[in-house]
Design an enzyme around this catalytic site. Structure first.
Site, short mmCIF file in Angstrom:
data_model
loop_
_atom_site.label_atom_id
_atom_site.label_comp_id
_atom_site.label_asym_id
_atom_site.label_seq_id
_atom_site.Cartn_x
_atom_site.Cartn_y
_atom_site.Cartn_z
N ARG A 36 41.17 -54.04 -26.76
CA ARG A 36 42.34 -54.41 -26.55
C ARG A 36 42.83 -55.77 -25.95
O ARG A 36 43.65 -56.38 -26.37
CB ARG A 36 43.04 -53.25 -25.66
CG ARG A 36 43.37 -51.98 -26.18
CD ARG A 36 43.67 -50.74 -25.36
NE ARG A 36 44.00 -49.76 -26.14
CZ ARG A 36 44.21 -48.38 -25.41
NH1 ARG A 36 44.15 -48.28 -24.42
NH2 ARG A 36 44.64 -47.60 -26.29
N LYS A 217 45.64 -29.16 -34.73
CA LYS A 217 46.91 -28.47 -34.71
C LYS A 217 47.83 -28.73 -35.78
O LYS A 217 48.24 -30.14 -35.93
CB LYS A 217 47.50 -28.47 -33.41
CG LYS A 217 46.99 -27.90 -32.28
CD LYS A 217 47.59 -27.84 -31.13
CE LYS A 217 46.98 -26.96 -29.98
NZ LYS A 217 47.70 -27.15 -28.78
N GLY A 374 43.15 -42.17 -32.03
CA GLY A 374 41.86 -42.17 -31.27
C GLY A 374 40.54 -41.89 -31.84
O GLY A 374 39.83 -42.51 -32.12
N GLY A 397 49.84 -42.78 -30.58
CA GLY A 397 51.16 -42.09 -30.63
C GLY A 397 52.18 -42.87 -31.34
O GLY A 397 53.10 -42.51 -31.72
P1 AMP Z 1 44.60 -34.52 -33.02
O1 AMP Z 1 44.30 -35.28 -31.73
O2 AMP Z 1 45.67 -33.73 -33.28
O3 AMP Z 1 44.27 -35.75 -33.99
O4 AMP Z 1 43.06 -33.60 -33.06
C1 AMP Z 1 41.92 -34.17 -32.76
C2 AMP Z 1 40.89 -32.92 -32.32
O5 AMP Z 1 40.74 -32.28 -33.32
C3 AMP Z 1 39.58 -33.34 -31.94
O6 AMP Z 1 39.37 -33.21 -30.37
C4 AMP Z 1 38.64 -32.73 -32.78
O7 AMP Z 1 37.68 -32.07 -31.93
C5 AMP Z 1 39.55 -31.37 -33.06
N1 AMP Z 1 39.40 -30.62 -34.36
C6 AMP Z 1 38.92 -31.13 -35.49
N2 AMP Z 1 38.35 -30.24 -36.54
C7 AMP Z 1 38.40 -28.98 -35.64
C8 AMP Z 1 37.93 -27.90 -35.96
N3 AMP Z 1 37.57 -27.45 -37.18
N4 AMP Z 1 37.90 -26.93 -34.78
C9 AMP Z 1 38.38 -27.28 -33.63
N5 AMP Z 1 38.79 -28.86 -33.36
C10 AMP Z 1 38.82 -29.39 -34.32
#
Ligand code: AMP
Length: 416
Positions: A36, A217, A374, A397
Protein backbone atom coordinates in the site's frame (compact mmCIF):
# COMPACT_ATOMS: atom_id res chain seq x y z
CA UNK A 1 -14.64 21.42 -10.05
CA UNK A 2 -12.60 18.25 -10.28
CA UNK A 3 -8.94 18.64 -11.24
CA UNK A 4 -6.49 16.06 -12.55
CA UNK A 5 -3.13 15.24 -11.05
CA UNK A 6 -1.38 15.20 -14.44
CA UNK A 7 -2.46 18.71 -15.37
CA UNK A 8 -2.71 20.47 -12.00
CA UNK A 9 -0.02 23.06 -11.21
CA UNK A 10 1.54 22.07 -7.88
CA UNK A 11 4.42 24.57 -7.99
CA UNK A 12 4.75 26.30 -4.62
CA UNK A 13 1.64 24.53 -3.29
CA UNK A 14 1.05 22.23 -0.35
CA UNK A 15 -1.11 19.24 -1.20
CA UNK A 16 -2.88 17.29 1.53
CA UNK A 17 -3.09 13.68 0.32
CA UNK A 18 -5.28 10.96 1.83
CA UNK A 19 -3.45 7.70 1.32
CA UNK A 20 -4.02 4.19 2.58
CA UNK A 21 -0.95 3.40 4.69
CA UNK A 22 -2.87 0.82 6.68
CA UNK A 23 -0.08 -1.76 6.36
CA UNK A 24 0.41 -4.91 8.45
CA UNK A 25 3.09 -4.65 11.18
CA UNK A 26 4.70 -7.47 13.20
CA UNK A 27 5.36 -7.43 16.98
CA UNK A 28 8.58 -5.49 16.39
CA UNK A 29 6.56 -2.85 14.54
CA UNK A 30 8.18 -3.78 11.25
CA UNK A 31 6.17 -3.60 8.05
CA UNK A 32 5.44 -7.09 6.72
CA UNK A 33 3.86 -5.97 3.43
CA UNK A 34 4.50 -2.50 2.03
CA UNK A 35 2.29 -2.84 -1.07
CA UNK A 36 0.00 0.00 0.00
CA UNK A 37 2.88 2.39 0.63
CA UNK A 38 4.41 1.53 -2.74
CA UNK A 39 1.05 2.10 -4.41
CA UNK A 40 0.81 5.71 -3.16
CA UNK A 41 4.37 6.72 -4.04
CA UNK A 42 3.74 7.78 -7.69
CA UNK A 43 1.12 10.29 -6.51
CA UNK A 44 3.37 11.74 -3.80
CA UNK A 45 6.32 11.87 -6.19
CA UNK A 46 4.28 13.68 -8.82
CA UNK A 47 3.45 16.54 -6.45
CA UNK A 48 7.07 16.87 -5.36
CA UNK A 49 8.43 16.66 -8.92
CA UNK A 50 6.09 19.44 -9.98
CA UNK A 51 7.46 21.72 -7.26
CA UNK A 52 4.97 21.12 -4.45
CA UNK A 53 5.07 19.71 -0.93
CA UNK A 54 2.94 16.87 0.44
CA UNK A 55 1.11 16.48 3.70
CA UNK A 56 0.15 12.85 4.04
CA UNK A 57 -2.79 11.63 6.08
CA UNK A 58 -3.86 8.04 6.69
CA UNK A 59 -5.32 5.66 9.22
CA UNK A 60 -3.57 2.57 10.59
CA UNK A 61 -5.58 -0.23 12.16
CA UNK A 62 -8.62 0.36 14.30
CA UNK A 63 -7.41 2.32 17.35
CA UNK A 64 -9.95 3.49 19.90
CA UNK A 65 -7.82 6.52 20.81
CA UNK A 66 -4.08 7.28 20.94
CA UNK A 67 -2.36 3.88 20.79
CA UNK A 68 1.42 3.45 20.40
CA UNK A 69 1.15 0.33 18.26
CA UNK A 70 -1.04 2.10 15.71
CA UNK A 71 1.29 5.09 15.35
CA UNK A 72 2.28 6.00 11.82
CA UNK A 73 5.78 6.81 13.11
CA UNK A 74 6.56 3.10 12.58
CA UNK A 75 6.35 3.47 8.83
CA UNK A 76 8.19 6.75 8.26
CA UNK A 77 11.53 5.11 7.39
CA UNK A 78 9.96 3.07 4.62
CA UNK A 79 8.09 6.06 3.20
CA UNK A 80 11.31 8.09 3.08
CA UNK A 81 13.19 5.24 1.46
CA UNK A 82 10.56 4.73 -1.25
CA UNK A 83 9.85 8.42 -1.82
CA UNK A 84 13.46 9.52 -1.94
CA UNK A 85 12.61 12.85 -0.27
CA UNK A 86 12.80 14.11 3.33
CA UNK A 87 9.88 12.87 5.43
CA UNK A 88 8.85 14.67 8.64
CA UNK A 89 6.28 13.64 11.20
CA UNK A 90 3.56 15.52 13.09
CA UNK A 91 2.60 13.48 16.14
CA UNK A 92 -0.84 15.09 16.41
CA UNK A 93 -2.82 15.58 13.22
CA UNK A 94 -4.74 18.44 14.84
CA UNK A 95 -1.69 20.40 16.04
CA UNK A 96 0.61 20.43 13.04
CA UNK A 97 0.44 24.17 12.17
CA UNK A 98 4.09 24.90 12.99
CA UNK A 99 5.37 21.89 11.07
CA UNK A 100 3.17 22.70 8.10
CA UNK A 101 4.44 26.29 8.11
CA UNK A 102 8.04 25.06 8.19
CA UNK A 103 7.48 22.52 5.40
CA UNK A 104 9.57 23.32 2.33
CA UNK A 105 8.65 22.50 -1.24
CA UNK A 106 9.97 19.04 -2.12
CA UNK A 107 9.35 17.75 1.40
CA UNK A 108 6.77 15.41 2.89
CA UNK A 109 5.04 15.68 6.26
CA UNK A 110 3.19 12.63 7.57
CA UNK A 111 0.38 13.36 10.03
CA UNK A 112 -0.20 10.95 12.92
CA UNK A 113 -2.99 8.34 12.56
CA UNK A 114 -6.26 10.17 11.88
CA UNK A 115 -8.24 7.54 13.76
CA UNK A 116 -6.63 8.55 17.05
CA UNK A 117 -9.53 10.98 16.89
CA UNK A 118 -13.14 9.70 16.83
CA UNK A 119 -13.91 12.66 14.57
CA UNK A 120 -12.20 11.01 11.60
CA UNK A 121 -14.92 8.36 11.36
CA UNK A 122 -17.54 10.57 13.01
CA UNK A 123 -18.61 7.78 15.36
CA UNK A 124 -18.65 7.95 19.17
CA UNK A 125 -16.43 5.52 21.09
CA UNK A 126 -17.03 3.58 24.26
CA UNK A 127 -20.05 1.91 25.82
CA UNK A 128 -23.37 3.63 26.22
CA UNK A 129 -26.08 2.67 28.69
CA UNK A 130 -28.93 3.79 26.46
CA UNK A 131 -29.62 4.60 22.83
CA UNK A 132 -30.28 8.22 23.81
CA UNK A 133 -26.82 8.51 25.34
CA UNK A 134 -25.29 7.05 22.22
CA UNK A 135 -27.25 9.43 20.03
CA UNK A 136 -26.17 12.40 22.13
CA UNK A 137 -22.51 11.29 21.96
CA UNK A 138 -22.80 10.92 18.21
CA UNK A 139 -24.18 14.43 17.88
CA UNK A 140 -21.16 15.75 19.82
CA UNK A 141 -18.67 13.88 17.61
CA UNK A 142 -20.44 15.07 14.46
CA UNK A 143 -20.33 18.66 15.71
CA UNK A 144 -16.62 18.39 16.63
CA UNK A 145 -15.96 16.77 13.27
CA UNK A 146 -16.52 20.12 11.56
CA UNK A 147 -13.56 21.67 13.40
CA UNK A 148 -11.49 18.53 12.83
CA UNK A 149 -11.99 18.71 9.07
CA UNK A 150 -11.43 22.47 9.01
CA UNK A 151 -8.09 22.09 10.75
CA UNK A 152 -6.86 19.45 8.31
CA UNK A 153 -8.01 21.55 5.36
CA UNK A 154 -6.25 24.65 6.74
CA UNK A 155 -2.85 23.00 6.17
CA UNK A 156 -3.05 22.85 2.38
CA UNK A 157 -3.79 24.53 -0.95
CA UNK A 158 -5.21 21.43 -2.63
CA UNK A 159 -6.58 17.98 -1.77
CA UNK A 160 -5.84 14.61 -3.34
CA UNK A 161 -7.71 11.43 -2.47
CA UNK A 162 -5.63 8.36 -3.23
CA UNK A 163 -7.13 5.92 -0.73
CA UNK A 164 -9.42 3.63 -2.71
CA UNK A 165 -9.64 1.16 0.19
CA UNK A 166 -11.62 3.70 2.25
CA UNK A 167 -13.49 5.37 -0.62
CA UNK A 168 -16.72 3.67 0.48
CA UNK A 169 -16.56 5.46 3.84
CA UNK A 170 -17.84 9.02 4.35
CA UNK A 171 -15.05 9.94 6.74
CA UNK A 172 -13.52 13.36 7.42
CA UNK A 173 -10.40 12.75 5.32
CA UNK A 174 -12.02 10.71 2.56
CA UNK A 175 -15.06 12.82 1.76
CA UNK A 176 -15.83 15.81 3.99
CA UNK A 177 -12.52 17.63 3.49
CA UNK A 178 -13.11 17.90 -0.27
CA UNK A 179 -15.66 20.66 0.31
CA UNK A 180 -12.84 22.99 1.37
CA UNK A 181 -11.20 22.64 -2.02
CA UNK A 182 -14.04 23.19 -4.53
CA UNK A 183 -11.61 24.00 -7.35
CA UNK A 184 -8.51 22.20 -6.13
CA UNK A 185 -9.50 18.57 -5.52
CA UNK A 186 -8.51 15.52 -7.47
CA UNK A 187 -7.88 11.78 -7.43
CA UNK A 188 -4.39 10.35 -7.07
CA UNK A 189 -3.09 7.63 -9.37
CA UNK A 190 -4.34 4.74 -7.22
CA UNK A 191 -7.90 6.08 -7.31
CA UNK A 192 -7.71 6.95 -11.00
CA UNK A 193 -6.43 3.46 -11.82
CA UNK A 194 -9.07 1.65 -9.76
CA UNK A 195 -11.95 3.66 -11.18
CA UNK A 196 -10.69 3.24 -14.73
CA UNK A 197 -10.24 -0.53 -14.38
CA UNK A 198 -13.65 -1.17 -12.85
CA UNK A 199 -15.42 1.22 -15.24
CA UNK A 200 -13.75 -0.56 -18.15
CA UNK A 201 -15.11 -3.93 -17.03
CA UNK A 202 -18.60 -2.59 -16.40
CA UNK A 203 -19.02 -0.14 -19.24
CA UNK A 204 -16.62 -0.72 -22.12
CA UNK A 205 -15.46 -4.34 -21.97
CA UNK A 206 -14.53 -6.50 -24.89
CA UNK A 207 -16.83 -9.55 -24.93
CA UNK A 208 -17.12 -12.31 -23.88
CA UNK A 209 -16.98 -11.07 -20.30
CA UNK A 210 -16.67 -13.61 -17.49
CA UNK A 211 -16.89 -13.00 -13.75
CA UNK A 212 -15.58 -15.49 -11.21
CA UNK A 213 -17.23 -15.04 -7.87
CA UNK A 214 -16.09 -17.19 -4.98
CA UNK A 215 -16.09 -16.94 -1.21
CA UNK A 216 -18.01 -18.28 1.71
CA UNK A 217 -21.51 -16.90 1.66
CA UNK A 218 -24.33 -16.40 -0.80
CA UNK A 219 -25.71 -13.65 1.46
CA UNK A 220 -22.62 -11.44 1.10
CA UNK A 221 -22.21 -11.92 -2.67
CA UNK A 222 -25.74 -12.12 -4.02
CA UNK A 223 -26.13 -8.40 -4.69
CA UNK A 224 -22.95 -8.26 -6.68
CA UNK A 225 -23.73 -11.47 -8.57
CA UNK A 226 -27.10 -10.12 -9.71
CA UNK A 227 -25.66 -6.69 -10.51
CA UNK A 228 -22.97 -8.30 -12.66
CA UNK A 229 -25.62 -10.08 -14.76
CA UNK A 230 -26.02 -6.75 -16.58
CA UNK A 231 -22.35 -6.73 -17.57
CA UNK A 232 -21.22 -10.32 -18.10
CA UNK A 233 -21.81 -13.17 -20.52
CA UNK A 234 -20.60 -15.91 -18.17
CA UNK A 235 -20.53 -16.26 -14.43
CA UNK A 236 -18.37 -18.81 -12.67
CA UNK A 237 -19.50 -19.45 -9.12
CA UNK A 238 -17.19 -21.33 -6.76
CA UNK A 239 -16.23 -21.66 -3.12
CA UNK A 240 -18.44 -22.29 -0.13
CA UNK A 241 -21.52 -20.60 -1.53
CA UNK A 242 -22.03 -23.24 -4.21
CA UNK A 243 -23.40 -25.69 -1.66
CA UNK A 244 -26.37 -23.45 -0.91
CA UNK A 245 -27.21 -23.56 -4.63
CA UNK A 246 -26.71 -27.33 -4.77
CA UNK A 247 -28.83 -28.06 -1.70
CA UNK A 248 -31.54 -25.79 -3.10
CA UNK A 249 -31.49 -27.91 -6.27
CA UNK A 250 -31.97 -31.05 -4.21
CA UNK A 251 -28.36 -32.20 -3.93
CA UNK A 252 -26.68 -33.97 -1.00
CA UNK A 253 -24.00 -31.67 0.39
CA UNK A 254 -22.90 -33.52 3.55
CA UNK A 255 -21.79 -30.98 6.11
CA UNK A 256 -20.59 -28.40 3.58
CA UNK A 257 -21.17 -24.74 4.25
CA UNK A 258 -24.81 -23.83 3.61
CA UNK A 259 -27.15 -20.94 4.30
CA UNK A 260 -30.58 -22.55 4.42
CA UNK A 261 -32.33 -19.18 4.48
CA UNK A 262 -30.70 -18.21 1.19
CA UNK A 263 -31.76 -21.28 -0.80
CA UNK A 264 -34.81 -19.73 -2.43
CA UNK A 265 -32.79 -16.64 -3.30
CA UNK A 266 -30.15 -18.87 -4.88
CA UNK A 267 -32.78 -20.52 -7.10
CA UNK A 268 -34.25 -17.13 -8.03
CA UNK A 269 -30.78 -15.93 -8.97
CA UNK A 270 -30.27 -18.84 -11.34
CA UNK A 271 -33.59 -18.01 -12.97
CA UNK A 272 -32.62 -14.37 -13.37
CA UNK A 273 -29.38 -15.41 -15.03
CA UNK A 274 -31.33 -17.49 -17.54
CA UNK A 275 -33.67 -14.59 -18.27
CA UNK A 276 -30.72 -12.29 -18.87
CA UNK A 277 -28.89 -14.81 -21.03
CA UNK A 278 -25.98 -15.19 -18.63
CA UNK A 279 -24.41 -18.65 -18.57
CA UNK A 280 -23.71 -19.89 -15.05
CA UNK A 281 -20.87 -22.30 -14.35
CA UNK A 282 -21.14 -23.68 -10.83
CA UNK A 283 -18.40 -26.02 -9.66
CA UNK A 284 -19.27 -29.67 -10.44
CA UNK A 285 -16.70 -32.07 -9.05
CA UNK A 286 -15.13 -30.87 -5.81
CA UNK A 287 -12.46 -31.96 -3.35
CA UNK A 288 -14.17 -33.05 -0.15
CA UNK A 289 -12.62 -33.61 3.28
CA UNK A 290 -13.61 -35.40 6.48
CA UNK A 291 -12.16 -32.59 8.59
CA UNK A 292 -11.56 -28.84 8.24
CA UNK A 293 -7.78 -29.27 8.43
CA UNK A 294 -4.69 -29.62 6.28
CA UNK A 295 -4.22 -33.31 7.05
CA UNK A 296 -7.84 -34.36 6.60
CA UNK A 297 -8.64 -37.33 4.38
CA UNK A 298 -9.82 -36.16 0.97
CA UNK A 299 -11.80 -37.51 -1.98
CA UNK A 300 -13.25 -36.13 -5.17
CA UNK A 301 -16.97 -36.30 -5.84
CA UNK A 302 -19.85 -34.41 -7.45
CA UNK A 303 -20.92 -31.52 -5.27
CA UNK A 304 -24.47 -32.83 -5.27
CA UNK A 305 -23.39 -36.24 -3.94
CA UNK A 306 -21.31 -35.44 -0.88
CA UNK A 307 -21.51 -38.20 1.77
CA UNK A 308 -22.58 -37.43 5.34
CA UNK A 309 -19.70 -36.26 7.51
CA UNK A 310 -17.75 -34.85 4.55
CA UNK A 311 -17.58 -31.27 3.32
CA UNK A 312 -16.69 -29.54 0.08
CA UNK A 313 -13.38 -27.69 0.38
CA UNK A 314 -12.02 -26.91 -3.09
CA UNK A 315 -12.69 -27.16 -6.81
CA UNK A 316 -11.56 -30.47 -8.32
CA UNK A 317 -9.32 -30.65 -11.43
CA UNK A 318 -12.25 -31.45 -13.78
CA UNK A 319 -14.13 -28.36 -12.58
CA UNK A 320 -11.00 -26.25 -13.05
CA UNK A 321 -10.63 -27.62 -16.58
CA UNK A 322 -14.25 -26.66 -17.38
CA UNK A 323 -13.69 -23.15 -16.00
CA UNK A 324 -10.38 -22.84 -17.84
CA UNK A 325 -12.13 -23.37 -21.14
CA UNK A 326 -14.61 -20.58 -20.36
CA UNK A 327 -11.85 -18.26 -19.18
CA UNK A 328 -9.56 -18.90 -22.14
CA UNK A 329 -12.45 -17.94 -24.42
CA UNK A 330 -13.08 -14.66 -22.56
CA UNK A 331 -11.71 -11.23 -23.44
CA UNK A 332 -12.56 -9.62 -20.09
CA UNK A 333 -12.38 -11.35 -16.71
CA UNK A 334 -13.27 -10.12 -13.25
CA UNK A 335 -12.34 -12.23 -10.21
CA UNK A 336 -13.45 -11.81 -6.63
CA UNK A 337 -13.28 -14.46 -3.91
CA UNK A 338 -11.48 -17.80 -3.46
CA UNK A 339 -12.93 -20.97 -4.98
CA UNK A 340 -11.87 -23.07 -1.99
CA UNK A 341 -10.66 -22.84 1.59
CA UNK A 342 -7.60 -20.97 0.47
CA UNK A 343 -6.15 -20.47 3.97
CA UNK A 344 -5.51 -24.24 4.27
CA UNK A 345 -2.70 -25.18 1.84
CA UNK A 346 -4.25 -28.54 0.91
CA UNK A 347 -7.35 -26.69 -0.37
CA UNK A 348 -5.68 -23.67 -2.00
CA UNK A 349 -4.98 -25.47 -5.28
CA UNK A 350 -8.16 -24.38 -7.03
CA UNK A 351 -7.74 -20.72 -6.10
CA UNK A 352 -4.07 -20.77 -7.11
CA UNK A 353 -5.00 -22.40 -10.41
CA UNK A 354 -7.48 -19.59 -11.14
CA UNK A 355 -4.66 -17.09 -10.58
CA UNK A 356 -2.53 -19.06 -13.03
CA UNK A 357 -5.29 -19.21 -15.67
CA UNK A 358 -5.87 -15.46 -15.40
CA UNK A 359 -2.17 -14.78 -15.99
CA UNK A 360 -2.34 -17.13 -19.00
CA UNK A 361 -5.47 -15.48 -20.42
CA UNK A 362 -3.79 -12.08 -20.10
CA UNK A 363 -0.56 -13.15 -21.78
CA UNK A 364 -1.92 -15.45 -24.48
CA UNK A 365 -5.25 -13.84 -25.36
CA UNK A 366 -4.68 -10.23 -24.36
CA UNK A 367 -7.67 -10.56 -22.03
CA UNK A 368 -8.30 -7.71 -19.60
CA UNK A 369 -8.13 -9.32 -16.16
CA UNK A 370 -9.17 -7.53 -12.98
CA UNK A 371 -8.63 -9.13 -9.58
CA UNK A 372 -10.07 -7.80 -6.33
CA UNK A 373 -10.74 -8.94 -2.77
CA UNK A 374 -8.32 -10.00 -0.04
CA UNK A 375 -7.96 -13.73 -0.83
CA UNK A 376 -7.94 -13.43 -4.61
CA UNK A 377 -5.34 -10.68 -4.43
CA UNK A 378 -3.28 -12.76 -1.98
CA UNK A 379 -3.44 -15.70 -4.42
CA UNK A 380 -2.18 -13.75 -7.44
CA UNK A 381 0.49 -12.08 -5.33
CA UNK A 382 1.74 -15.27 -3.68
CA UNK A 383 1.83 -17.03 -7.03
CA UNK A 384 3.93 -14.18 -8.46
CA UNK A 385 1.23 -13.13 -10.95
CA UNK A 386 0.45 -9.64 -9.62
CA UNK A 387 2.23 -8.11 -12.62
CA UNK A 388 0.83 -10.69 -15.02
CA UNK A 389 -2.82 -9.75 -14.70
CA UNK A 390 -4.17 -6.44 -15.99
CA UNK A 391 -5.15 -4.88 -12.69
CA UNK A 392 -5.06 -5.82 -9.01
CA UNK A 393 -7.55 -3.83 -6.96
CA UNK A 394 -6.37 -2.62 -3.56
CA UNK A 395 -9.79 -2.08 -2.03
CA UNK A 396 -11.88 -5.17 -1.31
CA UNK A 397 -15.00 -3.60 0.23
CA UNK A 398 -14.77 -0.45 -1.88
CA UNK A 399 -14.46 -2.48 -5.08
CA UNK A 400 -17.49 -4.60 -4.24
CA UNK A 401 -19.60 -1.55 -3.47
CA UNK A 402 -18.48 0.14 -6.68
CA UNK A 403 -19.33 -2.97 -8.69
CA UNK A 404 -22.70 -3.09 -6.98
CA UNK A 405 -23.36 0.31 -8.51
CA UNK A 406 -23.27 2.26 -5.24
CA UNK A 407 -21.99 5.81 -5.22
CA UNK A 408 -18.84 5.83 -3.06
CA UNK A 409 -18.58 8.96 -0.86
CA UNK A 410 -14.84 9.31 -1.56
CA UNK A 411 -15.45 9.36 -5.30
CA UNK A 412 -18.59 11.51 -5.20
CA UNK A 413 -16.86 14.18 -3.06
CA UNK A 414 -14.24 14.77 -5.75
CA UNK A 415 -16.63 14.66 -8.68
CA UNK A 416 -19.44 16.83 -7.34
P1 AMP B 1 -15.37 -13.97 1.13
O1 AMP B 1 -14.76 -13.08 2.19
O2 AMP B 1 -16.85 -13.98 1.14
O3 AMP B 1 -14.76 -13.73 -0.22
O4 AMP B 1 -15.02 -15.44 1.57
C1 AMP B 1 -13.71 -15.88 1.74
C2 AMP B 1 -13.73 -17.13 2.56
O5 AMP B 1 -14.45 -18.14 1.89
C3 AMP B 1 -12.34 -17.68 2.80
O6 AMP B 1 -12.07 -17.56 4.17
C4 AMP B 1 -12.46 -19.15 2.38
O7 AMP B 1 -11.85 -20.04 3.28
C5 AMP B 1 -13.96 -19.37 2.38
N1 AMP B 1 -14.33 -20.51 1.54
C6 AMP B 1 -14.11 -20.70 0.24
N2 AMP B 1 -14.54 -21.92 -0.14
C7 AMP B 1 -15.05 -22.51 0.93
C8 AMP B 1 -15.64 -23.79 1.20
N3 AMP B 1 -15.80 -24.68 0.23
N4 AMP B 1 -16.04 -24.06 2.45
C9 AMP B 1 -15.88 -23.15 3.43
N5 AMP B 1 -15.34 -21.94 3.25
C10 AMP B 1 -14.93 -21.62 2.02
Amino acid sequence: MQQFIDTYDFAGKKAIVRVDFNVPLNEKMEITDDTRIRAAIPTLKKVIEKGGAVIVMSHLGRPKGVTEKFSLKHILGRVEELLGAPVKFADDCQAADAQVAALKMGECLVLENLRFYAEEEGKPRGEFATDEEKKAAKAVVKENQKEFVKKLASYADCYINDAFGTAHRAHASTALIADYFPNDKMFGYVMEGEIKAIDHVLKTPEHPVTAIVGGAKVSSKITIIEKLFDAVDNMIIGGGMVYTFKKAQGGQIGRSLCEDDQMQLALDTLKKAEEKGVKIYLSKEVVIADDFSNDANTKICLNSEIPDGWEGMDAAPSTLAMWEEVLMNSKTILWNGPVGVFEIPAFAKGTNRIAEILAKATAENGAFTLVGGGDSVAAVTQMGYANKVSYVSTGGGAMLEYLEGKELPGIAAIRK
